[in-house]
Design a protein around this motif. Structure first.
Motif, PDB file in Angstrom:
ATOM      1  N   LYS A 231     -12.122 -11.400   8.238  1.00  0.00           N
ATOM      2  CA  LYS A 231     -13.126 -11.443   7.179  1.00  0.00           C
ATOM      3  C   LYS A 231     -14.199 -10.399   7.424  1.00  0.00           C
ATOM      4  O   LYS A 231     -14.716 -10.269   8.540  1.00  0.00           O
TER       5      LYS A 231
ATOM      6  N   SER B 227      -9.208 -14.210  -7.221  1.00  0.00           N
ATOM      7  CA  SER B 227      -9.561 -14.980  -6.026  1.00  0.00           C
ATOM      8  C   SER B 227      -8.868 -14.378  -4.812  1.00  0.00           C
ATOM      9  O   SER B 227      -7.696 -14.014  -4.875  1.00  0.00           O
ATOM     10  N   THR B 228      -9.631 -14.272  -3.737  1.00  0.00           N
ATOM     11  CA  THR B 228      -9.083 -13.758  -2.487  1.00  0.00           C
ATOM     12  C   THR B 228      -9.438 -14.701  -1.348  1.00  0.00           C
ATOM     13  O   THR B 228     -10.440 -15.432  -1.412  1.00  0.00           O
ATOM     14  N   TYR B 229      -8.615 -14.655  -0.309  1.00  0.00           N
ATOM     15  CA  TYR B 229      -8.766 -15.554   0.828  1.00  0.00           C
ATOM     16  C   TYR B 229      -8.462 -14.756   2.093  1.00  0.00           C
ATOM     17  O   TYR B 229      -7.573 -13.916   2.097  1.00  0.00           O
ATOM     18  N   TYR B 230      -9.222 -15.049   3.154  1.00  0.00           N
ATOM     19  CA  TYR B 230      -9.054 -14.299   4.389  1.00  0.00           C
ATOM     20  C   TYR B 230      -9.086 -15.219   5.605  1.00  0.00           C
ATOM     21  O   TYR B 230      -9.798 -16.227   5.633  1.00  0.00           O
TER      22      TYR B 230
END
Length: 118
Positions: free
Chosen positions: A64, A56-59
């Motif tokens: 983005k 899981s990745t988040y930006y």
């Protein structure tokens, strides 16, 4: 855990850089990892995060589609690939490790300067 960020530098707008953050210790794979940045006169802000497995990745909205976070648990390293850089990306970039949640970080690296010229 100790964190050592590297890979910063001076680049023209539209260029790319890849930041690396090497971690000491044998439990790197149990930490979620994040990148933050702080521009002169501004508060530190979240850039990207990745779960312990990398699944899981988040930006932040501002990066983005341009930045990619990844990790190699065998090398105890997390990366931040930065493409299409803009002058407003200029900041000191910090990596951090979280034991419980990507919203709370327990360990911080020393920072690496990224300067994007227009």
């Amino acid at each position: 855990v100790q964190l050592q960020a590297s890979g910063g530098g001076l680049v023209q707008a539209g260029g790319s850089l890849r930041l690396s953050c090497a971690a000491s210790g044998r439990t790197f794979s149990s930490y979620a990892m994040g990148w933050f940045r702080q521009a002169p006169g501004k508060e530190r802000e979240f850039v990207a995060a990745i779960s312990w497995s990398g699944g899981s990745t988040y930006y932040a909205d501002s990066v983005k589609g341009r930045f990619t976070i990844s990790r190699d648990n065998a090398k105890n390293t997390v990366y931040l690939q930065m493409n299409s850089l803009k002058p407003e990306d200029t900041a000191v970039y910090y990596c951090a490790a979280a034991t419980e949640s990507i919203y709370e970080y327990d360990y911080w690296g020393q920072g690496t300067q990224v300067t994007v010229s227009s």
